[in-house]
Design an enzyme around this catalytic site. Structure first.
Site, mmCIF file in Angstrom:
data_model
loop_
_atom_site.group_PDB
_atom_site.id
_atom_site.type_symbol
_atom_site.label_atom_id
_atom_site.label_comp_id
_atom_site.label_asym_id
_atom_site.label_seq_id
_atom_site.Cartn_x
_atom_site.Cartn_y
_atom_site.Cartn_z
ATOM 1 N N GLY A 97 -17.249 2.253 -4.398
ATOM 2 C CA GLY A 97 -17.948 3.538 -4.454
ATOM 3 C C GLY A 97 -19.255 3.492 -5.198
ATOM 4 O O GLY A 97 -20.074 4.421 -5.103
ATOM 5 N N TYR A 131 0.836 -1.191 0.000
ATOM 6 C CA TYR A 131 0.000 0.000 0.000
ATOM 7 C C TYR A 131 0.873 1.244 0.000
ATOM 8 O O TYR A 131 1.707 1.450 0.884
ATOM 9 C CB TYR A 131 -0.920 0.022 1.217
ATOM 10 C CG TYR A 131 -2.031 -1.010 1.207
ATOM 11 C CD1 TYR A 131 -2.374 -1.689 0.037
ATOM 12 C CD2 TYR A 131 -2.750 -1.300 2.355
ATOM 13 C CE1 TYR A 131 -3.387 -2.626 0.026
ATOM 14 C CE2 TYR A 131 -3.772 -2.247 2.355
ATOM 15 C CZ TYR A 131 -4.086 -2.908 1.185
ATOM 16 O OH TYR A 131 -5.093 -3.847 1.182
ATOM 17 N N SER A 160 -13.949 -3.866 0.392
ATOM 18 C CA SER A 160 -14.767 -3.102 -0.553
ATOM 19 C C SER A 160 -16.266 -3.263 -0.327
ATOM 20 O O SER A 160 -17.023 -3.602 -1.247
ATOM 21 C CB SER A 160 -14.430 -3.475 -1.999
ATOM 22 O OG SER A 160 -14.849 -2.466 -2.898
#
Length: 351
Positions: A216, A58, A211
């Site tokens: 989104g 990350y 997720s």
């Protein structure tokens, strides 16, 4: 905030949601500046959050570096999970990637240094590499656990059959057990219900669900704008590319209007309620890029869907289980003598 053990195979206690640190840092072009990360972490801490999920990859290692600095003096309040497989920098070579014992040891030493800690609570293998035998991965977990550098090991984004094989091998050989699996799960991605979720429930593994907003999509924002992961990353994101996904977003927006909360809270609330119905602990991994986004996630903890709202969302998002599940459902009444209602399903599935 409520708490649970991470699966039925361990006493490791975690908060009911995990703070995903994929955006912490800015080396990957898009991310969160350290000052905002501090505000996010402090708010998560204040809310009672204890489970943090990061990776050596990350932000090319910056996520771990920032967390190492911010956790100084309060490290023991958190369950800290990190991952390895893909390396952490642009100079990655063959020896610094993959799931080999050599790379696992290299990755753990580097993560310990960046995180400024002497142990990792949960080490995930981030992805299968298609090469390393499971026996080698398990030996690595066991060696590192005996050295006190990790406490537990888990598998992220692995097929169910490989995870089940790993659990069986570790048990048969007296090695450090696999305690959990990590996989994508949301109202627009429920295919884990075919094999991964039943496997985790049967074997008592903890589940980390990444997720929960479908990248989104379930916020409804992509209907009016391309802002967010869709524009900035262009990957690990869902779009309305099927009638079902459109129906799911419609259902989320309708329930949001009925309950008077934002769609993101409805989507996370559904995942949270699905987790409550599981016979093994499931923990959504939330990934806020801003403090405002974190507040939306935390707000979902106060949302309660009524039975009808949960049913509508469930029906809109359900996926066909395919074989062999379809034929099993057909044949169960015949196998049980024509009256399946006489047999009670066990509270805990049989392994």
């Amino acid at each position: 905030m409520r708490y649970t053990t991470f699966g039925r195979r361990t006493g490791l206690r975690v908060s009911e949601v995990s703070l995903g640190a994929g955006t912490f840092g800015t080396r990957a072009r898009v991310g969160t500046e350290p000052d905002e990360v501090r505000r996010i972490l402090d708010r998560f801490d204040d809310a009672g959050g204890t489970f943090i999920d990061t990776s050596e990859s990350y932000q090319a290692g910056e996520s771990e570096e920032i967390l190492g600095e911010l956790l100084t003096g309060r490290r023991d309040r958190f369950t800290l999970a990190t991952k390895f497989s893909g390396g952490s920098g642009s100079d990655r070579g063959v020896a610094a990637t993959g799931n080999s014992l050599k790379n696992m040891r290299r990755a753990v030493e580097d993560s310990l240094r960046r995180l400024r800690t002497d142990h990792i609570d949960l080490l995930w293998v981030h992805f299968p590499d298609g090469v390393t035998p499971m026996e080698e991965i398990l030996r690595g977990f066991d060696d590192l656990a005996r050295q006190g550098k990790i406490l537990h090991g888990g598998l992220s984004n692995f097929p169910a059959w490989r995870s089940a094989h790993a659990v069986a091998l570790a048990e048969a050989r007296g090695l450090a057990p696999i305690i959990g699996v990590q996989f994508e799960y949301s109202l627009v991605e429920r295919t884990a219900e075919r094999e991964i979720l039943p496997m985790a429930e049967a074997l008592g593994l903890g589940g980390a669900l990444w997720s929960p907003l479908g990248g989104g999509l379930l916020t409804g924002k992509y209907r009016t704008s391309g802002e967010g992961r869709l524009r900035d990353w262009g990957r690990i994101v869902h779009t309305e590319d099927s009638r079902q996904k459109t129906a799911v977003v419609d259902a989320v927006l309708t329930v949001a209007k009925e309950t008077g909360v934002r769609p993101a809270r409805v989507a996370v609330a559904w995942v949270r309620e699905r987790a409550e119905r599981s016979v093994t602990p499931l923990v959504p991994v939330i990934g806020p890029r801003t403090l405002a986004q974190l507040e939306e996630y935390l707000g979902a903890l106060d949302v309660r869907l009524d039975a009808e709202q949960y049913r509508r969302l469930d029906e809109a998002s359900g996926v066909p289980l395919g074989q062999p599940h379809a034929v099993i459902a057909e044949q169960v009444p015949f196998v049980l003598g024509g009256d399946a209602s006489r047999f009670r399903t066990p509270a805990v599935p049989l392994a």
